[in-house]
Design an enzyme around this catalytic site. Structure first.
Site, PDB file in Angstrom:
ATOM      1  N   LYS A 289      10.005  11.950  -9.507  1.00 39.10           N
ATOM      2  CA  LYS A 289       9.898  13.389  -9.788  1.00 39.10           C
ATOM      3  C   LYS A 289       9.866  13.624 -11.295  1.00 39.10           C
ATOM      4  O   LYS A 289       9.080  14.424 -11.795  1.00 39.10           O
ATOM      5  CB  LYS A 289      11.079  14.141  -9.153  1.00 39.10           C
ATOM      6  CG  LYS A 289      10.971  14.225  -7.639  1.00 39.10           C
ATOM      7  CD  LYS A 289      12.244  14.729  -6.965  1.00 39.10           C
ATOM      8  CE  LYS A 289      12.074  14.644  -5.443  1.00 39.10           C
ATOM      9  NZ  LYS A 289      13.292  14.867  -4.685  1.00 39.10           N
TER      10      LYS A 289
ATOM     11  N   GLN B  15      19.256  16.509  -5.199  1.00 40.45           N
ATOM     12  CA  GLN B  15      18.720  15.425  -4.371  1.00 40.45           C
ATOM     13  C   GLN B  15      19.630  15.155  -3.182  1.00 40.45           C
ATOM     14  O   GLN B  15      20.846  15.023  -3.339  1.00 40.45           O
ATOM     15  CB  GLN B  15      18.545  14.160  -5.232  1.00 40.45           C
ATOM     16  CG  GLN B  15      17.867  13.009  -4.508  1.00 40.45           C
ATOM     17  CD  GLN B  15      16.397  13.301  -4.157  1.00 40.45           C
ATOM     18  OE1 GLN B  15      15.712  14.037  -4.849  1.00 40.45           O
ATOM     19  NE2 GLN B  15      15.924  12.714  -3.065  1.00 40.45           N
TER      20      GLN B  15
ATOM     21  N   ASP C  57      12.849  23.619  -3.598  1.00 36.41           N
ATOM     22  CA  ASP C  57      12.813  22.887  -2.325  1.00 36.41           C
ATOM     23  C   ASP C  57      12.553  23.824  -1.144  1.00 36.41           C
ATOM     24  O   ASP C  57      12.200  23.365  -0.047  1.00 36.41           O
ATOM     25  CB  ASP C  57      14.191  22.240  -2.068  1.00 36.41           C
ATOM     26  CG  ASP C  57      14.243  20.760  -2.421  1.00 36.41           C
ATOM     27  OD1 ASP C  57      13.209  20.092  -2.299  1.00 36.41           O
ATOM     28  OD2 ASP C  57      15.333  20.281  -2.786  1.00 36.41           O
TER      29      ASP C  57
END
Ligand code: GUN
Length: 302
Positions: free
Chosen positions: A54, A98, A121
């Site tokens: 990422k 995460q 997200d």
């Protein structure tokens, strides 16, 4: 029959170049650099690789990337305090925690604490609600990447039978929400299967488009797929494979495989995503797009 390969890696490169150009234009117009902060708690090896990917992708797109690495012993309250700080920092456009978080941290409380406006997200209940009503703020990265793959390969979805195997909050459920909406690359008749589904093969064989996200190596076999179907494999599983070396000695190697038995299913399917090089690279790509869009929304509200 041998299926067409749906090359997610190549498509991701094309979209990332579009995002890079759009980011440069946005910076030139606003003097604001889109910025993503990723929080990684603990030492999970797979998570470390994902977070590094990422970070690299963000920087290549011309965005600012911050990774905050915290020890396994971090408490829920410490994490909540950090998120509060990032929520009120106007220079941060995207916040991603995460997953999975170490045991002992209250994952729901953490995800609920991220400002919905920075929730790239799209896991926050407010954002899930907006998706459900067909007026999304952000789209969840993996389902969004799959929808983009279907769109860009001109795979018809309207009126088609889409069968999703797996009901996770990250892939299965939001994928169903996206495909059932009105509009382009959607308008499908959607079925979601899970561990309690009766006669799974009978259901998967109905699929014009079969999307598999259960985390079980090579679970979907050729007899579960209708000839000509489009098969999307979200799985990323490590499988041990014994290889005989030049010296005749066997060594055990780790091979990355999907949830679909690729070699057998490609002989039945009309099109199929490989693992690796299918859905994975698109997930990170859509995260970049969400971060750019968050920066755009923030600039238009300023
Ligand atoms: N872990 C595995 N997939 C994801 C994802 O899409 N987002 C986050 N935050 N963590 C993950």
């Amino acid at each position: 029959m041998t299926a067409t390969l749906l090359d997610g890696k190549k498509l991701a490169e094309t979209i990332r170049e579009e995002i890079r150009l759009a980011t440069a234009k946005f910076i030139a117009e606003t003097n604001v650099q889109p910025s993503l902060t990723v929080i990684l708690v603990g030492e999970n090896p797979a998570s470390q690789v994902y977070v590094r990917n990422k970070e690299t992708a963000c920087i290549a797109a011309g965005m600012k990337s911050d990774v905050i690495r915290l020890p396994e012993t971090t408490s829920t309250d410490e994490l909540l305090e950090l998120i509060e700080k990032l929520n009120s920092d106007a220079s941060v456009h995207g916040i991603l925690v995460q997953l999975p978080l170490p045991k002992g941290i209250d994952e729901k409380r953490i995800l609920d604490a991220i400002s919905p406006e920075k929730d790239v997200d799209a896991f926050h209940p407010e954002n899930v609600g907006l998706i459900s009503q067909g007026r999304p703020r952000f789209l969840p990265c993996t389902p969004y990447g799959i929808q983009e793959l279907l769109r860009r390969y001109s795979i018809e979805t309207a009126g088609k039978e889409v069968v999703i195997v797996g009901r996770s909050d990250i892939v299965g459920k939001p994928m169903a929400l996206l495909m059932v909406q009105k509009g382009a690359a959607a308008d499908a008749t959607v079925t979601v299967c899970h561990s309690r589904t009766r006669d799974l093969s009978e259901v998967t064989r109905r699929a014009d488009i079969l999307i598999v996200a259960i985390g079980k190596a090579e679970f979907v076999t050729a007899d579960m797929v209708k000839p000509g179907a489009v098969v999307i494999d979200v799985g990323m599983n490590r499988k041990e494979k014994t290889v005989i070396g030049d010296d005749g000695q066997p060594t055990v190697k780790n091979k990355l495989v999907g949830d679909v038995d690729f070699d057998a299913v490609k002989e039945v399917a009309g099109a199929i995503t490989p693992v690796p090089g299918g859905v994975g690279p698109l997930t990170v790509t859509m995260l970049l797009l969400n971060t750019l869009n968050s920066a755009r929304q923030s600039a238009s509200n300023a």
